[in-house]
Design a protein around this motif. Structure first.
Motif, PDB file in Angstrom:
ATOM      1  N   ILE A 119      -6.633   3.966  -7.492  1.00  0.00           N
ATOM      2  CA  ILE A 119      -6.954   3.838  -6.066  1.00  0.00           C
ATOM      3  C   ILE A 119      -7.994   2.744  -5.868  1.00  0.00           C
ATOM      4  N   VAL A 120      -9.042   2.790  -6.699  1.00  0.00           N
ATOM      5  CA  VAL A 120     -10.130   1.830  -6.518  1.00  0.00           C
ATOM      6  C   VAL A 120      -9.659   0.414  -6.829  1.00  0.00           C
ATOM      7  N   VAL A 121      -8.899   0.267  -7.920  1.00  0.00           N
ATOM      8  CA  VAL A 121      -8.363  -1.048  -8.254  1.00  0.00           C
ATOM      9  C   VAL A 121      -7.416  -1.522  -7.155  1.00  0.00           C
ATOM     10  N   ASN A 177       0.822  -1.205   0.000  1.00  0.00           N
ATOM     11  CA  ASN A 177       0.000   0.000   0.000  1.00  0.00           C
ATOM     12  C   ASN A 177       0.858   1.258   0.000  1.00  0.00           C
ATOM     13  N   THR A 201      -8.806   5.775 -10.876  1.00  0.00           N
ATOM     14  CA  THR A 201      -8.988   4.376 -11.227  1.00  0.00           C
ATOM     15  C   THR A 201      -8.034   3.496 -10.419  1.00  0.00           C
ATOM     16  N   VAL A 231      -7.573  -0.897  -3.956  1.00  0.00           N
ATOM     17  CA  VAL A 231      -8.317  -1.421  -2.816  1.00  0.00           C
ATOM     18  C   VAL A 231      -8.892  -2.796  -3.142  1.00  0.00           C
ATOM     19  N   ALA A 232      -9.324  -2.991  -4.400  1.00  0.00           N
ATOM     20  CA  ALA A 232      -9.849  -4.307  -4.782  1.00  0.00           C
ATOM     21  C   ALA A 232      -8.773  -5.375  -4.627  1.00  0.00           C
ATOM     22  N   THR A 233      -7.546  -5.077  -5.092  1.00  0.00           N
ATOM     23  CA  THR A 233      -6.491  -6.083  -4.970  1.00  0.00           C
ATOM     24  C   THR A 233      -6.095  -6.280  -3.507  1.00  0.00           C
ATOM     25  N   THR A 234      -6.108  -5.168  -2.710  1.00  0.00           N
ATOM     26  CA  THR A 234      -5.803  -5.313  -1.287  1.00  0.00           C
ATOM     27  C   THR A 234      -6.805  -6.254  -0.625  1.00  0.00           C
ATOM     28  N   ALA A 235      -8.096  -6.084  -0.968  1.00  0.00           N
ATOM     29  CA  ALA A 235      -9.130  -6.931  -0.375  1.00  0.00           C
ATOM     30  C   ALA A 235      -8.883  -8.388  -0.738  1.00  0.00           C
ATOM     31  N   LEU A 236      -8.522  -8.629  -1.992  1.00  0.00           N
ATOM     32  CA  LEU A 236      -8.264 -10.008  -2.423  1.00  0.00           C
ATOM     33  C   LEU A 236      -7.068 -10.593  -1.663  1.00  0.00           C
ATOM     34  N   LEU A 290      -5.947  -9.697   1.282  1.00  0.00           N
ATOM     35  CA  LEU A 290      -6.291  -9.932   2.686  1.00  0.00           C
ATOM     36  C   LEU A 290      -7.152 -11.183   2.828  1.00  0.00           C
ATOM     37  N   ALA A 291      -8.058 -11.414   1.865  1.00  0.00           N
ATOM     38  CA  ALA A 291      -8.878 -12.629   1.918  1.00  0.00           C
ATOM     39  C   ALA A 291      -7.984 -13.860   1.808  1.00  0.00           C
TER      40      ALA A 291
END
Lengths: 123, 172
Positions: A87-89, A37, A85, A91-96, A98-99
């Motif tokens: 920033i949003v992408v 990040n 674009t 966060v999506a990859t960060t969420a993946l 973390l999962a």
């Protein structure tokens, strides 16, 4: 002014390398994501710094803004669009990521890289 | 000034071992960078960074900490030298690369000479949206934004598959 003309870029590089160092030297997977990040945000600052125009303002068109002929009055909107674009992408990859970490914790009982590796070697 | 704060914050994140503190600091880091984006005239980016980077990302990380652990083990000592060398070498190369960059805020920089003036001049009459960033994002580059949505959708499906399956298995 000329001496400090590249100051932004240098700080960006310091931040980028800090994030990079966290990613490659720390064994904890959550710490690695935080490092990614940091790296990512430094990239954003790099782009936004390039878009800044001295004496310019935010790229929102105002009727009757006193703008001398031929001068650039608005900062460059293109890097802003790219980074929105990104920033949003990001966060999506960060969420993946973390999962994935949560799943790794459930499967191995740890989020430390070396412990996972030693368990892999044993089996 | 803000930039130096950011550097301090990043170094603190590097040093700290308590992951809760690390996550909190990374939230502050996002907020500081949002402030920086305002001073760099990127107000839309600042909104998004404060809401998404400072809010949602921090929330996701806190949730992960709750599901896993919040203490980092000490890294093995032998690992330290090689990464530092790699990082220093890369950083030196990148600094060498910046020497050719146009000075900060230079209106004559190549980045300001290409399509941006056209967007600024025509966006209002072509899309009747005064905010050029919104006009480019939603109108001129609408397909990019659609691709972005595809990425988010894929990530959402991935998270659901990863965590949904885990929950079912725990029930067995």
């Amino acid at each position: 002014m000329e001496v400090f003309g590249l100051y932004n870029y240098w700080i960006v590089i310091v931040l980028m390398m800090t994030g990079f160092y966290v990613v490659i030297s720390r064994g904890n997977l959550i710490k690695k994501i935080v490092g990614l990040n940091i790296f990512q945000t430094s990239m954003f600052i790099l782009y936004i710094s390039m878009g800044k125009v001295r004496g310019g303002t935010a790229p929102i068109i105002v009727e009757g803004l006193a703008c001398p002929e031929g001068a650039v009055c608005y900062s460059n909107p293109l890097p802003h669009v790219l980074i929105l674009t990104a920033i949003v992408v990001g966060v999506a990859t960060t969420a993946l990521g973390l999962a994935l970490i949560v799943r790794i914790k459930e499967a191995y009982g740890t989020v430390e890289e070396d412990e996972i590796q030693s368990q892999e070697v044993e089996t | 000034m803000l930039l130096s704060f950011l550097a301090v914050m990043a170094l603190a994140i590097l040093r700290l071992r308590n992951l809760l503190a690390v996550v909190m600091l990374s939230g502050i880091y996002s907020l500081l960078s949002a402030g920086l984006f305002v001073t760099l005239d990127a107000v839309d980016v600042a909104f998004t960074e404060a809401a998404v980077g400072g809010g949602i990302a921090t929330l996701l990380m806190l949730a992960t900490l709750a599901l896993t652990t919040d203490e980092e083990k000490r890294p093995a000592e032998r690992l330290r030298i090689a990464p530092l060398l790699v990082v220093l070498a890369t950083g030196a190369l990148l600094i060498y690369g910046t020497l050719d960059m146009p000075s900060y805020g230079d209106p004559q920089a190549p980045i300001h000479r290409h399509v941006a003036p056209r967007y600024i001049a025509e966006a209002q009459s072509e899309t009747s949206v005064p905010n050029v960033v919104t006009a480019v994002l939603a109108s001129y580059r609408g397909y990019d934004t659609m691709g972005e949505l595809a990425v988010i959708f894929t990530a959402g499906i991935g998270v659901m598959l990863l965590l949904g399956r885990a929950r079912k298995r725990r029930d067995d």
